[in-house]
Design a protein around this motif. Structure first.
Motif, PDB file in Angstrom:
ATOM      1  N   GLY A 176      90.387   9.136   4.535  1.00 44.94           N
ATOM      2  CA  GLY A 176      91.692   8.687   5.007  1.00 44.94           C
ATOM      3  C   GLY A 176      92.242   7.547   4.175  1.00 44.94           C
ATOM      4  N   LEU A 177      92.712   6.495   4.863  1.00 39.18           N
ATOM      5  CA  LEU A 177      93.287   5.320   4.231  1.00 39.18           C
ATOM      6  C   LEU A 177      92.327   4.691   3.233  1.00 39.18           C
ATOM      7  N   ALA A 178      91.044   4.737   3.549  1.00 40.13           N
ATOM      8  CA  ALA A 178      90.030   4.084   2.723  1.00 40.13           C
ATOM      9  C   ALA A 178      89.939   4.667   1.323  1.00 40.13           C
ATOM     10  N   ALA A 179      90.364   5.898   1.150  1.00 41.63           N
ATOM     11  CA  ALA A 179      90.233   6.547  -0.149  1.00 41.63           C
ATOM     12  C   ALA A 179      91.010   5.818  -1.233  1.00 41.63           C
ATOM     13  N   ARG A 180      92.055   5.081  -0.856  1.00 42.57           N
ATOM     14  CA  ARG A 180      92.838   4.368  -1.869  1.00 42.57           C
ATOM     15  C   ARG A 180      92.580   2.854  -1.876  1.00 42.57           C
ATOM     16  N   ILE A 181      91.688   2.383  -1.008  1.00 36.64           N
ATOM     17  CA  ILE A 181      91.416   0.935  -0.958  1.00 36.64           C
ATOM     18  C   ILE A 181      90.197   0.596  -1.813  1.00 36.64           C
ATOM     19  N   GLN A 182      89.008   0.856  -1.323  1.00 33.70           N
ATOM     20  CA  GLN A 182      87.771   0.726  -2.097  1.00 33.70           C
ATOM     21  C   GLN A 182      87.420  -0.695  -2.545  1.00 33.70           C
ATOM     22  N   ARG A 183      88.409  -1.500  -2.903  1.00 33.54           N
ATOM     23  CA  ARG A 183      88.126  -2.857  -3.414  1.00 33.54           C
ATOM     24  C   ARG A 183      88.818  -3.889  -2.539  1.00 33.54           C
ATOM     25  N   PHE A 184      88.329  -5.141  -2.639  1.00 30.64           N
ATOM     26  CA  PHE A 184      88.879  -6.200  -1.800  1.00 30.64           C
ATOM     27  C   PHE A 184      90.346  -6.478  -2.133  1.00 30.64           C
ATOM     28  N   ASP A 185      90.705  -6.482  -3.415  1.00 27.28           N
ATOM     29  CA  ASP A 185      92.099  -6.768  -3.756  1.00 27.28           C
ATOM     30  C   ASP A 185      93.041  -5.695  -3.216  1.00 27.28           C
ATOM     31  N   ARG A 186      92.562  -4.441  -3.167  1.00 26.26           N
ATOM     32  CA  ARG A 186      93.377  -3.362  -2.601  1.00 26.26           C
ATOM     33  C   ARG A 186      93.486  -3.494  -1.077  1.00 26.26           C
ATOM     34  N   LEU A 187      92.432  -4.014  -0.470  1.00 26.23           N
ATOM     35  CA  LEU A 187      92.458  -4.270   0.975  1.00 26.23           C
ATOM     36  C   LEU A 187      93.523  -5.313   1.297  1.00 26.23           C
ATOM     37  N   VAL A 188      93.545  -6.395   0.527  1.00 23.44           N
ATOM     38  CA  VAL A 188      94.547  -7.453   0.727  1.00 23.44           C
ATOM     39  C   VAL A 188      95.951  -6.897   0.479  1.00 23.44           C
ATOM     40  N   GLU A 189      96.083  -6.024  -0.524  1.00 21.35           N
ATOM     41  CA  GLU A 189      97.377  -5.390  -0.793  1.00 21.35           C
ATOM     42  C   GLU A 189      97.840  -4.580   0.417  1.00 21.35           C
ATOM     43  N   GLU A 190      96.922  -3.852   1.032  1.00 22.97           N
ATOM     44  CA  GLU A 190      97.265  -3.036   2.196  1.00 22.97           C
ATOM     45  C   GLU A 190      97.758  -3.900   3.351  1.00 22.97           C
ATOM     46  N   VAL A 191      97.146  -5.065   3.535  1.00 27.24           N
ATOM     47  CA  VAL A 191      97.506  -5.950   4.649  1.00 27.24           C
ATOM     48  C   VAL A 191      98.788  -6.724   4.364  1.00 27.24           C
ATOM     49  N   THR A 192      98.944  -7.215   3.120  1.00 26.03           N
ATOM     50  CA  THR A 192     100.074  -8.087   2.787  1.00 26.03           C
ATOM     51  C   THR A 192     101.310  -7.337   2.308  1.00 26.03           C
ATOM     52  N   GLY A 193     101.107  -6.142   1.748  1.00 22.98           N
ATOM     53  CA  GLY A 193     102.225  -5.406   1.178  1.00 22.98           C
ATOM     54  C   GLY A 193     102.527  -5.788  -0.253  1.00 22.98           C
ATOM     55  N   ASP A 194     101.786  -6.753  -0.816  1.00 16.56           N
ATOM     56  CA  ASP A 194     101.974  -7.197  -2.203  1.00 16.56           C
ATOM     57  C   ASP A 194     100.835  -6.697  -3.075  1.00 16.56           C
ATOM     58  N   LYS A 195     101.166  -6.264  -4.281  1.00 15.30           N
ATOM     59  CA  LYS A 195     100.145  -5.857  -5.234  1.00 15.30           C
ATOM     60  C   LYS A 195      99.295  -7.064  -5.625  1.00 15.30           C
ATOM     61  N   PRO A 196      98.049  -6.845  -6.073  1.00 15.14           N
ATOM     62  CA  PRO A 196      97.167  -7.970  -6.421  1.00 15.14           C
ATOM     63  C   PRO A 196      97.795  -8.962  -7.396  1.00 15.14           C
ATOM     64  N   GLU A 197      98.532  -8.467  -8.399  1.00 13.94           N
ATOM     65  CA  GLU A 197      99.160  -9.360  -9.369  1.00 13.94           C
ATOM     66  C   GLU A 197     100.205 -10.247  -8.703  1.00 13.94           C
ATOM     67  N   ARG A 198     100.925  -9.684  -7.723  1.00  6.68           N
ATOM     68  CA  ARG A 198     101.946 -10.437  -7.004  1.00  6.68           C
ATOM     69  C   ARG A 198     101.313 -11.491  -6.094  1.00  6.68           C
ATOM     70  N   VAL A 199     100.224 -11.133  -5.443  1.00  7.28           N
ATOM     71  CA  VAL A 199      99.506 -12.099  -4.596  1.00  7.28           C
ATOM     72  C   VAL A 199      99.046 -13.281  -5.440  1.00  7.28           C
ATOM     73  N   SER A 200      98.469 -12.979  -6.610  1.00  3.68           N
ATOM     74  CA  SER A 200      97.969 -14.028  -7.495  1.00  3.68           C
ATOM     75  C   SER A 200      99.102 -14.930  -7.971  1.00  3.68           C
ATOM     76  N   ALA A 201     100.243 -14.328  -8.336  1.00  4.95           N
ATOM     77  CA  ALA A 201     101.384 -15.107  -8.819  1.00  4.95           C
ATOM     78  C   ALA A 201     101.958 -15.988  -7.714  1.00  4.95           C
ATOM     79  N   ARG A 202     102.027 -15.450  -6.512  1.00  7.33           N
ATOM     80  CA  ARG A 202     102.545 -16.235  -5.384  1.00  7.33           C
ATOM     81  C   ARG A 202     101.610 -17.386  -5.046  1.00  7.33           C
ATOM     82  N   PHE A 203     100.291 -17.159  -5.174  1.00  7.45           N
ATOM     83  CA  PHE A 203      99.342 -18.244  -4.921  1.00  7.45           C
ATOM     84  C   PHE A 203      99.502 -19.352  -5.961  1.00  7.45           C
ATOM     85  N   ASP A 204      99.642 -18.977  -7.240  1.00  8.54           N
ATOM     86  CA  ASP A 204      99.833 -19.976  -8.288  1.00  8.54           C
ATOM     87  C   ASP A 204     101.041 -20.849  -7.987  1.00  8.54           C
TER      88      ASP A 204
END
Length: 216
Positions: free
Chosen positions: A174-202
């Protein structure tokens, strides 16, 4: 509320704690929680504030372990989602639960990373996703800052959503097939791609840090 009872072992001195046969310990360890037996041990330092911080930190580990494994059991996955979580998230979560939003001494240490970087020693602002096991400052205080950022930026309860959905990292259905990694998990919850999360944190940490630095 934890589903299983656990042993809370309290030693009256730090020296007795270091001699415990419950865990292999070395000088500098302030408390420890077992990932298998669910028991924890801490000493009383003679300093109530330090004891309260350490006790709450270790109890946060205990609650995290039980919450994640209950979610994994409900999702019917056999691997432990905790194994797929970066150390900075696990320790940062414990600091966040013990101290709340990053402030005081913890904020001061992170502020020093940003305002007084030393690239020769690795002392500086790293990427949001960098774990660097063994680098205590970036794991604990840096993790604390990142957990504060997630809650402030993406809304209260973001951390709980990550924990609840964490079994998706160790499943392939199901949903897990496209997550697999922690950064993808955070993307699923936040709606932001990993690069966007990192840029917003900076941006978040620099605005916060330099504002405090200029005020001082």
């Amino acid at each position: 509320v934890p589903k299983k009872r656990f042993d809370y072992v309290l030693y009256s001195t730090y020296q007795e704690f270091l001699r415990t046969n419950l865990f292999p310990l070395q000088e500098g360890v302030l408390g420890v929680t077992a990932t298998q037996g669910l028991h924890m041990a801490i000493p009383y330092f003679g300093d109530h504030e330090t004891f309260f911080h350490t006790s709450t930190h270790e109890l946060a580990h205990e609650f995290t372990i039980q919450k994640v494994r209950a979610a994994a059991k409900k999702a019917d996955v056999w691997r432990d989602p905790l194994d797929a979580m970066p150390l900075w998230f696990v320790e940062g979560l414990a600091e966040y639960m013990a101290l709340g939003d990053i402030d005081g001494e913890s904020a001061m240490r992170v502020r020093d990373l940003v305002t007084n970087p030393d690239l020769y020693t690795g002392h500086g602002l790293l990427s949001f996703w960098d774990d660097w096991p063994g680098y205590v400052l970036w794991t604990y205080q840096g993790g604390h800052a990142r957990l504060t950022f997630l809650e402030e930026t993406y809304g209260e309860g973001t951390i709980r959503k990550i924990l609840a959905l964490s079994p998706a990292m160790v499943s392939d259905q199901g949903l897990a097939a496209r997550i697999q990694r922690f950064d993808r998990l955070v993307e699923e919850v936040t709606g932001d791609k990993p690069e966007r999360v990192s840029a917003r944190f900076d941006d978040w940490i620099k605005r916060r840090t330099f504002g405090e630095w200029l005020e001082s």
